[in-house]
Design an enzyme around this catalytic site. Structure first.
Site, PDB file in Angstrom:
ATOM      1  N   ASP A  37       5.720   6.097   0.051  1.00 57.23           N
ATOM      2  CA  ASP A  37       4.483   6.392  -0.676  1.00 57.23           C
ATOM      3  C   ASP A  37       3.436   6.984   0.260  1.00 57.23           C
ATOM      4  O   ASP A  37       3.385   6.635   1.441  1.00 57.23           O
ATOM      5  CB  ASP A  37       3.966   5.093  -1.329  1.00 57.23           C
ATOM      6  N   GLY A  38       2.608   7.851  -0.296  1.00 60.58           N
ATOM      7  CA  GLY A  38       1.476   8.390   0.456  1.00 60.58           C
ATOM      8  C   GLY A  38       1.562   9.872   0.777  1.00 60.58           C
ATOM      9  O   GLY A  38       0.707  10.395   1.501  1.00 60.58           O
ATOM     10  N   GLY A  71       0.961  12.425  -1.166  1.00 68.53           N
ATOM     11  CA  GLY A  71      -0.186  13.134  -1.740  1.00 68.53           C
ATOM     12  C   GLY A  71      -1.438  12.934  -0.904  1.00 68.53           C
ATOM     13  O   GLY A  71      -2.158  13.890  -0.585  1.00 68.53           O
ATOM     14  N   TRP A 115      -1.584  12.073   2.211  1.00 69.00           N
ATOM     15  CA  TRP A 115      -1.385  12.728   3.522  1.00 69.00           C
ATOM     16  C   TRP A 115      -1.819  14.185   3.430  1.00 69.00           C
ATOM     17  O   TRP A 115      -2.531  14.680   4.311  1.00 69.00           O
ATOM     18  CB  TRP A 115       0.089  12.629   3.919  1.00 69.00           C
ATOM     19  N   HIS A 155       4.827  16.354   0.137  1.00 66.41           N
ATOM     20  CA  HIS A 155       6.214  16.043  -0.224  1.00 66.41           C
ATOM     21  C   HIS A 155       7.183  16.734   0.746  1.00 66.41           C
ATOM     22  O   HIS A 155       8.194  16.166   1.141  1.00 66.41           O
ATOM     23  CB  HIS A 155       6.499  16.482  -1.663  1.00 66.41           C
ATOM     24  N   SER A 183      10.350   7.945  -9.505  1.00 63.55           N
ATOM     25  CA  SER A 183      10.421   6.879 -10.502  1.00 63.55           C
ATOM     26  C   SER A 183      10.410   7.489 -11.899  1.00 63.55           C
ATOM     27  O   SER A 183       9.952   8.617 -12.096  1.00 63.55           O
ATOM     28  CB  SER A 183       9.239   5.917 -10.347  1.00 63.55           C
ATOM     29  N   ASN A 233       7.150   8.609 -12.717  1.00 61.10           N
ATOM     30  CA  ASN A 233       6.692   9.851 -12.069  1.00 61.10           C
ATOM     31  C   ASN A 233       6.872  11.065 -12.984  1.00 61.10           C
ATOM     32  O   ASN A 233       6.279  12.116 -12.752  1.00 61.10           O
ATOM     33  CB  ASN A 233       7.431  10.095 -10.744  1.00 61.10           C
ATOM     34  N   ARG A 256       2.598  -3.226  -4.012  1.00 62.51           N
ATOM     35  CA  ARG A 256       3.281  -3.437  -5.296  1.00 62.51           C
ATOM     36  C   ARG A 256       4.680  -2.855  -5.249  1.00 62.51           C
ATOM     37  O   ARG A 256       5.023  -2.077  -4.371  1.00 62.51           O
ATOM     38  CB  ARG A 256       2.473  -2.826  -6.445  1.00 62.51           C
ATOM     39  N   GLU A 313      13.038  -9.540   1.813  1.00 61.51           N
ATOM     40  CA  GLU A 313      11.807  -9.687   2.593  1.00 61.51           C
ATOM     41  C   GLU A 313      10.996  -8.415   2.375  1.00 61.51           C
ATOM     42  O   GLU A 313      11.559  -7.322   2.258  1.00 61.51           O
ATOM     43  CB  GLU A 313      12.134  -9.839   4.084  1.00 61.51           C
TER      44      GLU A 313
END
Ligand code: IPE
Ligand code: IPE
Ligand code: MG
Length: 254
Positions: free
Chosen positions: A28-29, A31, A33, A45, A73, A76, A202, A215
């Site tokens: 994730d991240g 966008g 970035w 991406h 996902s 998405n 999440r 974990e």
């Protein structure tokens, strides 16, 4: 990817018996970035794909056997059409460029999610790569594509009910193992460690059932910046934990 066996001295910094066999990444991240650099989300991406290749290679060299990547996902799908199209194109290019590496390193590609939704050419490229790597068993790369856990569960329940109705599956409450065979992840071990980048805390509909005893590791690094050092930090954190699976600590340490 250079040959995995070519660097025997490549160390994860933790003992081999404290290493997770299966690590799943919620990448994730991308966008954010790109936005931070005044770039289009697509550039994020694109840079994210580079990270994918590095992380997969490093994970396998460290001795991790199975890597799962949450790439797209089901939810998405609701992003702007041009972003969805760009992601699909990127996926097709990635599969095409990466397949020779997977073959050379004998990495099996598995896909989880409902790929019937993918554009035809993308779906064909994915299926081709999956079938050409089917015979490998040393390393597995699992890509979650148009995946959502709730969708997976509904498809599994419906396939199971169909088999019960057809008489090929017994009536009554199934064992977990019997039901798990209907999930997209059939035959794949549960993730020992789930890593999510970009500071979000999440699961976003990812492996809800398979994460029963996983974990979790969350870090603020945005996916395009996720480095080998970040991975080592996550592995060191994992190695320091005691997984009890319902037992007492004394039972585990005995
Ligand atoms: C992850 O990055 C990639 C996908 C979900 C396809 P994002 O695109 O979610 O990046 P942010 O969360 O907007 O920064
Ligand atoms: C989760 O990221 C899905 C992938 C990494 C492919 P999102 O960016 O879509 O998740 P939310 O919407 O922030 O929960
Ligand atoms: Mg996101």
């Amino acid at each position: 990817m250079p040959e995995i066996s070519a660097m025997p001295d490549f160390s994860p910094g933790v003992p081999a018996d404290r290493l997770p066999a299966h690590v799943a990444f919620i990448m994730d991240g991308n966008g954010r970035w790109a936005k931070a650099r005044g770039l289009n989300r697509f550039e994020g991406h694109l840079r994210g794909v580079k990270t994918v290749m590095e992380v997969v290679e490093n994970s396998f060299r460290f001795g991790i056997k199975t890597v799962t990547l949450y790439a797209f996902s089901t939810e998405n799908q609701t992003r702007p059409a041009e972003e969805v199209a760009a992601l699909m194109n990127l996926l097709k290019t990635f599969i095409g460029e990466y397949l020779p590496d997977l073959l050379k390193n004998e990495v099996r590609l598995r896909v989880i999610g409902d790929i019937s939704w993918l554009p035809e050419d993308v779906g064909a490229a994915v299926k081709n790569a999956v079938s050409r790597t089917e015979k490998f068993s040393g390393h597995t790369l699992v890509v979650a594509l148009n995946y959502s856990s709730r969708d997976e569960i509904l498809r599994a329940v419906s396939a199971y009910a169909k088999d019960v109705a057809a008489g090929t599956q017994a009536t009554g409450t199934p064992s977990w193992e019997t039901f798990a065979d209907y999930l997209d992840t059939a035959g794949i071990s549960d993730p020992d460690l789930i890593i999510r980048t970009s500071g979000e805390l999440r699961l976003s509909n990812f492996l809800l059932l398979q994460a029963a005893y996983s974990e979790f590791y969350f870090c603020d690094t945005l996916w395009p910046d996720f480095s080998k050092e970040d991975l080592k930090k996550a592995l060191a954190d994992y190695a320091s934990r005691e997984r009890r699976f319902g037992k007492t600590g004394e039972q585990i340490r005995r």
